[in-house]
Design a protein around this motif. Structure first.
Motif, mmCIF file in Angstrom:
data_model
loop_
_atom_site.group_PDB
_atom_site.id
_atom_site.type_symbol
_atom_site.label_atom_id
_atom_site.label_comp_id
_atom_site.label_asym_id
_atom_site.label_seq_id
_atom_site.Cartn_x
_atom_site.Cartn_y
_atom_site.Cartn_z
ATOM 1 N N ILE A 103 26.035 -33.333 -58.570
ATOM 2 C CA ILE A 103 27.230 -33.588 -59.383
ATOM 3 C C ILE A 103 28.392 -32.684 -58.972
ATOM 4 O O ILE A 103 29.565 -33.064 -59.055
ATOM 5 N N LEU A 104 28.018 -31.476 -58.487
ATOM 6 C CA LEU A 104 29.061 -30.538 -58.054
ATOM 7 C C LEU A 104 29.886 -31.129 -56.914
ATOM 8 O O LEU A 104 31.101 -30.939 -56.849
ATOM 9 N N ASN A 105 29.215 -31.817 -56.028
ATOM 10 C CA ASN A 105 29.923 -32.439 -54.900
ATOM 11 C C ASN A 105 30.805 -33.600 -55.341
ATOM 12 O O ASN A 105 31.692 -34.010 -54.604
ATOM 13 N N ARG B 229 31.265 -44.779 -48.686
ATOM 14 C CA ARG B 229 31.272 -43.368 -49.084
ATOM 15 C C ARG B 229 32.706 -42.802 -49.029
ATOM 16 O O ARG B 229 33.105 -42.017 -49.885
ATOM 17 N N TYR B 230 33.439 -43.225 -48.033
ATOM 18 C CA TYR B 230 34.844 -42.828 -47.898
ATOM 19 C C TYR B 230 35.631 -43.275 -49.136
ATOM 20 O O TYR B 230 36.351 -42.490 -49.751
ATOM 21 N N ARG B 231 35.434 -44.544 -49.493
ATOM 22 C CA ARG B 231 36.162 -45.083 -50.648
ATOM 23 C C ARG B 231 35.752 -44.372 -51.932
ATOM 24 O O ARG B 231 36.582 -44.068 -52.779
ATOM 25 N N ARG B 232 34.470 -44.091 -52.047
ATOM 26 C CA ARG B 232 33.992 -43.401 -53.249
ATOM 27 C C ARG B 232 34.670 -42.032 -53.372
ATOM 28 O O ARG B 232 35.119 -41.632 -54.446
ATOM 29 N N ASN B 233 34.748 -41.328 -52.255
ATOM 30 C CA ASN B 233 35.385 -40.008 -52.283
ATOM 31 C C ASN B 233 36.852 -40.105 -52.679
ATOM 32 O O ASN B 233 37.346 -39.295 -53.464
ATOM 33 N N LEU B 234 37.544 -41.096 -52.138
ATOM 34 C CA LEU B 234 38.960 -41.266 -52.483
ATOM 35 C C LEU B 234 39.123 -41.585 -53.971
ATOM 36 O O LEU B 234 40.007 -41.039 -54.632
ATOM 37 N N LEU B 235 38.252 -42.450 -54.453
ATOM 38 C CA LEU B 235 38.341 -42.817 -55.873
ATOM 39 C C LEU B 235 38.101 -41.607 -56.772
ATOM 40 O O LEU B 235 38.803 -41.400 -57.762
ATOM 41 N N LEU B 236 37.107 -40.821 -56.409
ATOM 42 C CA LEU B 236 36.814 -39.628 -57.218
ATOM 43 C C LEU B 236 37.977 -38.641 -57.178
ATOM 44 O O LEU B 236 38.336 -38.045 -58.199
ATOM 45 N N LEU B 237 38.570 -38.482 -55.998
ATOM 46 C CA LEU B 237 39.730 -37.584 -55.892
ATOM 47 C C LEU B 237 40.869 -38.075 -56.779
ATOM 48 O O LEU B 237 41.517 -37.289 -57.478
ATOM 49 N N LEU C 274 34.865 -33.265 -51.876
ATOM 50 C CA LEU C 274 35.186 -34.689 -51.728
ATOM 51 C C LEU C 274 36.064 -34.926 -50.499
ATOM 52 O O LEU C 274 35.872 -35.892 -49.756
ATOM 53 N N ILE C 275 37.027 -34.014 -50.301
ATOM 54 C CA ILE C 275 37.913 -34.150 -49.137
ATOM 55 C C ILE C 275 37.092 -33.998 -47.848
ATOM 56 O O ILE C 275 37.162 -34.831 -46.937
ATOM 57 N N ALA C 276 36.302 -32.927 -47.804
ATOM 58 C CA ALA C 276 35.502 -32.664 -46.601
ATOM 59 C C ALA C 276 34.534 -33.816 -46.344
ATOM 60 O O ALA C 276 34.333 -34.241 -45.202
ATOM 61 N N ASP C 277 33.957 -34.321 -47.433
ATOM 62 C CA ASP C 277 32.985 -35.400 -47.269
ATOM 63 C C ASP C 277 33.658 -36.698 -46.818
ATOM 64 O O ASP C 277 33.070 -37.475 -46.059
ATOM 65 N N ALA C 278 34.871 -36.906 -47.282
ATOM 66 C CA ALA C 278 35.604 -38.105 -46.835
ATOM 67 C C ALA C 278 35.880 -38.020 -45.330
ATOM 68 O O ALA C 278 35.704 -39.000 -44.602
ATOM 69 N N PHE C 279 36.271 -36.845 -44.868
ATOM 70 C CA PHE C 279 36.474 -36.653 -43.421
ATOM 71 C C PHE C 279 35.170 -36.909 -42.673
ATOM 72 O O PHE C 279 35.132 -37.569 -41.640
ATOM 73 N N TYR C 280 34.135 -36.350 -43.233
ATOM 74 C CA TYR C 280 32.818 -36.463 -42.606
ATOM 75 C C TYR C 280 32.402 -37.929 -42.495
ATOM 76 O O TYR C 280 31.928 -38.391 -41.450
ATOM 77 N N SER C 281 32.634 -38.654 -43.599
ATOM 78 C CA SER C 281 32.201 -40.052 -43.602
ATOM 79 C C SER C 281 33.027 -40.894 -42.621
ATOM 80 O O SER C 281 32.519 -41.847 -42.047
ATOM 81 N N ILE C 282 34.291 -40.523 -42.421
ATOM 82 C CA ILE C 282 35.106 -41.246 -41.424
ATOM 83 C C ILE C 282 34.501 -41.041 -40.033
ATOM 84 O O ILE C 282 34.407 -41.959 -39.225
ATOM 85 N N SER C 283 34.096 -39.809 -39.777
ATOM 86 C CA SER C 283 33.608 -39.470 -38.444
ATOM 87 C C SER C 283 32.222 -40.024 -38.173
ATOM 88 O O SER C 283 31.883 -40.345 -37.047
ATOM 89 N N ILE C 284 31.429 -40.131 -39.230
ATOM 90 C CA ILE C 284 30.019 -40.441 -39.032
ATOM 91 C C ILE C 284 29.686 -41.903 -39.306
ATOM 92 O O ILE C 284 29.004 -42.553 -38.536
ATOM 93 N N PRO D 51 45.126 -40.877 -45.777
ATOM 94 C CA PRO D 51 44.935 -41.097 -47.222
ATOM 95 C C PRO D 51 44.120 -39.972 -47.874
ATOM 96 O O PRO D 51 44.400 -39.588 -49.013
ATOM 97 N N VAL D 52 43.137 -39.459 -47.136
ATOM 98 C CA VAL D 52 42.333 -38.358 -47.699
ATOM 99 C C VAL D 52 43.227 -37.136 -47.910
ATOM 100 O O VAL D 52 43.184 -36.487 -48.961
#
Lengths: 309, 366
Positions: free
Chosen positions: B310-312, B335-343, B319-329, B252-253
C-alpha cells in the motif's frame, strides 16, 4: 463609512478589545492613538475580517464585512504595520503587482503605478529590490503598495515606525494629500505628534477601550491641564514648593533634579504669577518653558501613565 | 488570473533556495550517480544485439523477436559465431526444443540474456505441466501469457545491476518532482494571513481564494515542470542516459509528478506550522519518499512492494519511479496508467484538503 459597535475580542484570558465603538465618517483623517498593546492593530485586523471576534458588529460602506466581501475590499487600501512586500520583486514590480489586484485595465494600472512611485518619492529606486532600500524608503514602498489603486478608504497601521524624520514628514504630507484627493484615512499610531499633526478626529485607546474621542482641541479641553510650566536649574525648599502649589490656578507642582514642573488650569498670566513668586523669594533659575497641553497630557491625565510607556 | 500567474512565476523564479533544491540538487545528484555507476546506466536501455539460430522451437524464436529489449538477427550457426567473435552481437540463442544460449563474456548484457532464457524456460515448463495435468487450466493460463511475458521481461532486467542503476535515476527524477513541494509550500504560506505580514496583506485584497490557489499552483507547476525537463535533458544529453524509444511517455509522468509535488507542498504550507518546521517536513518527507522509491537503495521499492504494498500506492515518489520503470520494462500500459491515475488522485486529494484550509477565513490570532 466605518461603524464598529461593541466590539469584543479575547486572546484566551486577555481582553484585547473591550466593547470598542468607532464611527468614522467619509473624508476624515481618523486617528487611533494608544500605547503599544492598546488594541489598535487588533481593531484594524477585525475590521479587515482577518481576525475572529467574540462580539460586536462591523460595517463598512453600510455593509457587514466578511472575508469574502470582495466588493468592499476593492475600495480599501491597507498599509500594514510591518513592511509587507515581496523581497524577490523590484520596487516597480511590487507596486504594479498590488495595484493589479484591484485594477484590471493595464494602461490605467501603469499610470497609477507611476503615480504611486512619484507619490512615495521612489523614482530613483524603481528597479531596486527591497533589501537594497533604506528603512525609510522601504516604509514608503510599503505605503505605495497600499495606496496605488486610489482606494476610498485607506487604513494605515503605524506606517512611520522606525522611520527617519525626513521620510516621516514626507509620509505625513502624503497622507494629507491622499485625504485632499478624496480618500478617508484611518491612521493608527503611538506617536501623538503625528496624530495631532494630521488627524481631524482622534480616538485614544487603552486596554482595548476607547477612553476619549474628539478633535485635538476637544480632547485637550477635556483635561484640567491648560498650561505646563517647566523651570530648570532651580533650587527650591519644601516650603517654597508648597507655596507654588497654592498659587491660583496651579493644581499640581513637582520638583526633582533641580527642575520644577507646574501644571495650571486655563487662566491668563499663569507663567507671570509663578515667576513673580520666585522673584519675590529671590530664587534664581535657568531656562523657563511654557507648554500648551499635548495628547500625552490628555492620556496621562485620563490613565495616569505616559502614552509612550 | 494572468496578472497573479505572471508575478507568482517571477517571484518563484527568483526564489534561490527553492530553485537550488528543485533544479541544482537533482543535477548534482545525477552527476554523482553517474560517477558511481559509470556507464552501466547508459547502456541499460539500449537494445542488446543477439543472433537467433533457427531450430524446431518456433515459439522461442517468435518470443525473441517480440522482445523490445533485444535486437534479434536470424543467422546460421556459422554466421552467428563469427558475429559473436567480432563482438557484433552479445549472444547466440539456439531455438531448439530446449533453447540454449552462447555468450562470449560475463558482462551485464550477457547476464540479461541468461536471465531471459532462464525465465522463458521456467515458464515454458510451467505451461507444459499445466497442459499435462489440467488441460482446462490452459484456458485460464493463456490469457496470463501477457503477464508471463512481462514477468520474463521483468526478470530479465530485474536480477542485475542494470535495473538498480536505472531505478536510482528514476528515483532521482521522482525526488526532483517531489521537491516542487518547496515552492508549493511558499505559495500556500503566502495565502495564510497568520503566517506573515505579507500573507496578511495578500488576504485583504479582492482576489477570490480559489483564483489565488490555482494561480499559485499553476506557476509552481510551470517552474517545476521546466526544471524537470531541464533535468531530463541533462540526463539524456550530458550524462548520455537513454530513456528508450518511448521517452515521450515520461512527460505525462513528470507533469503529474510535479503536480503531486507542488500539491504536497501546498498541503504542508496550508497548515499552521512554523516555516522551519514546514521546510523540515518537506525536505525530510521528500527524501524519505525518495528513499522508499529506491533513491538510496535500488531495490527498496521492491522490498516495500513485498512487505507493505500500500505504501507504494500512496507514495508519489514511488508511483513516479514505478511509472518510469513500467515504461522501460513493460509493453503493457496498464501499470503505467494505474500509476498516473494514483498520482492524479493523490494530487486532487491534497489540493482539495489544502483549499479547505486556505479558504477565506478569519483567524483566532495573527
Amino acid at each position: 463609512m466605518v461603524h464598529i459597535e461593541n466590539l469584543v475580542k479575547r486572546y484566551g484570558d486577555l481582553l484585547a478589545l473591550d466593547h470598542l465603538n468607532l464611527d468614522i465618517k467619509e473624508g476624515e483623517v481618523f486617528g487611533l492613538l494608544g500605547p503599544n498593546g492598546s488594541g489598535k492593530t487588533t481593531a484594524i485586523n477585525c475590521l479587515l475580517a482577518l481576525l475572529k471576534y467574540d462580539k460586536g458588529t462591523i460595517t463598512l460602506f453600510g455593509q457587514e464585512m466578511h472575508p469574502d466581501s470582495y466588493d468592499l475590499k476593492r475600495q480599501i487600501g491597507v498599509v500594514p504595520q510591518n513592511v509587507a512586500v515581496f523581497d524577490q520583486m523590484t520596487v516597480y514590480e511590487n507596486i504594479d503587482y498590488f495595484c493589479g489586484l484591484y485594477i484590471k485595465d493595464r494602461t490605467r494600472r501603469k499610470e497609477l503605478t507611476e503615480e504611486a512611485i512619484r507619490f512615495a518619492g521612489l523614482e530613483d529606486h524603481r528597479k531596486m529590490l527591497p533589501r537594497k532600500l533604506s528603512g525609510g524608503l522601504l516604509r514608503r514602498l510599503n505605503i505605495a503598495c497600499g495606496i496605488a489603486h486610489k482606494p476610498k478608504l485607506i487604513i494605515m497601521d503605524e506606517p512611520t515606525v522606525a522611520v527617519d524624520p525626513q521620510s516621516r514628514n514626507r509620509i505625513l504630507e502624503g497622507i494629507l494629500e491622499l485625504n485632499r484627493q478624496g480618500s478617508t484615512i484611518i491612521y493608527t499610531s503611538h506617536y501623538m505628534e503625528e496624530v495631532e499633526q494630521i488627524c481631524s478626529r482622534i480616538v485614544i485607546m487603552d486596554h482595548g477601550r476607547s477612553i476619549a474621542s474628539g478633535t485635538t482641541e476637544e480632547l485637550k479641553r477635556m483635561i484640567r491641564t491648560a498650561e505646563t510650566i517647566r523651570i530648570e536649574g532651580i533650587a527650591l525648599t519644601e516650603e517654597q514648593l508648597a507655596a507654588v502649589k497654592e498659587l491660583p490656578h496651579v493644581f499640581q507642582a513637582g520638583y526633582e533634579d533641580q527642575k520644577l514642573t507646574v501644571k495650571c488650569t486655563s487662566a491668563k498670566h499663569n507663567l507671570i504669577r509663578v515667576l513673580n513668586y520666585l522673584q519675590q523669594q529671590e530664587v534664581s533659575f535657568g531656562r523657563v518653558y511654557s507648554e500648551l497641553p499635548t495628547l500625552n497630557d490628555v492620556f496621562l491625565e485620563i490613565t495616569g501613565k505616559e502614552l509612550r510607556d | 488570473m494572468a496578472h497573479l500567474y505572471k508575478y507568482n512565476l517571477l517571484q518563484q523564479l527568483r526564489e534561490k533556495d527553492a530553485m537550488f533544491w528543485t533544479l541544482l540538487f537533482p543535477i548534482i545528484m545525477g552527476a554523482l550517480f553517474y560517477v558511481t555507476f559509470g556507464t552501466s546506466a547508459i547502456e541499460m536501455m539500449k537494445n542488446i544485439p543477439v543472433a537467433a539460430v533457427a531450430g524446431e522451437n518456433q515459439n522461442f524464436e517468435t518470443f525473441l523477436e517480440e522482445m523490445d529489449s533485444l535486437e534479434v538477427q536470424v543467422m546460421t550457426d556459422e554466421e552467428a559465431k563469427t558475429a559473436l567473435e567480432k563482438g557484433e552481437i552479445k549472444g547466440i540463442f539456439y531455438c531448439d526444443q530446449e533453447p540454449s544460449l552462447t555468450v562470449a563474456g560475463a558482462q551485464i548484457d550477457e547476464s540479461i540474456l541468461e536471465a531471459l532464457l532462464k525465465a522463458y524456460t521456467e515458464n515454458q515448463q510451467m505451461m507444459m505441466e499445466i497442459g499435462e495435468s489440467n488441460p482446462l487450466g490452459l484456458v485460464a493460463a493463456i490469457p496470463a501469457m501477457n503477464d508471463y511475458r512481462d514477468m520474463v521481461l521483468q526478470t530479465s532486467v530485474g536480477g542485475n545491476e542494470v535495473k538498480d542503476s536505472l531505478t536510482y535515476f528514476f528515483a532521482l527524477i521522482a525526488m526532483a518532482c517531489m521537491f516542487g513541494s518547496l515552492s508549493g509550500q511558499l505559495a500556500a504560506s503566502s495565502l495564510r494571513a497568520d503566517q506573515s505580514a505579507l500573507a496578511a496583506r495578500q488576504s485583504v485584497v479582492p482576489v477570490h481564494r480559489m483564483s489565488a490557489v490555482v494561480s499559485q499552483m499553476l506557476s509552481c507547476f510551470t517552474i517545476q515542470f521546466a526544471n524537470i525537463c531541464i533535468l531530463l535533458l541533462y540526463l539524456h544529453f550530458v550524462l548520455q542516459i537513454s530513456f528508450g524509444e518511448r521517452w515521450i511517455l515520461l512527460l505525462p509522468v513528470c507533469a503529474l509528478g510535479c503536480m503531486a509535488g507542488v500539491a504536497f507542498g501546498i498541503f504542508v504550507g496550508s497548515q499552521r506550522l512554523k516555516e522551519g518546521i514546514k521546510i523540515g517536513i518537506l525536505v525530510g518527507g521528500t527524501l524519505f519518499m525518495s528513499f522508499l522509491s529506491g533513491l538510496m537503495f535500488g531495490n527498496m521499492k521492491d522490498v516495500v512492494e513485498h512487505h507493505i504494498p500500500i505504501l507504494n500506492r500512496i507514495n508519489p515518489a514511488a508511483l513516479i519511479a514505478d511509472a518510469f520503470y513500467s515504461i522501460s520494462i513493460y509493453e503493457n500500459m496498464a501499470r503505467y496508467r494505474r500509476n498516473l491515475l494514483l498520482l492524479a488522485a493523490i494530487t486532487a486529494v491534497l489540493v482539495f484538503v489544502s483549499y479547505k484550509k486556505l479558504r477565506r477565513e478569519r483567524y483566532d490570532s495573527i
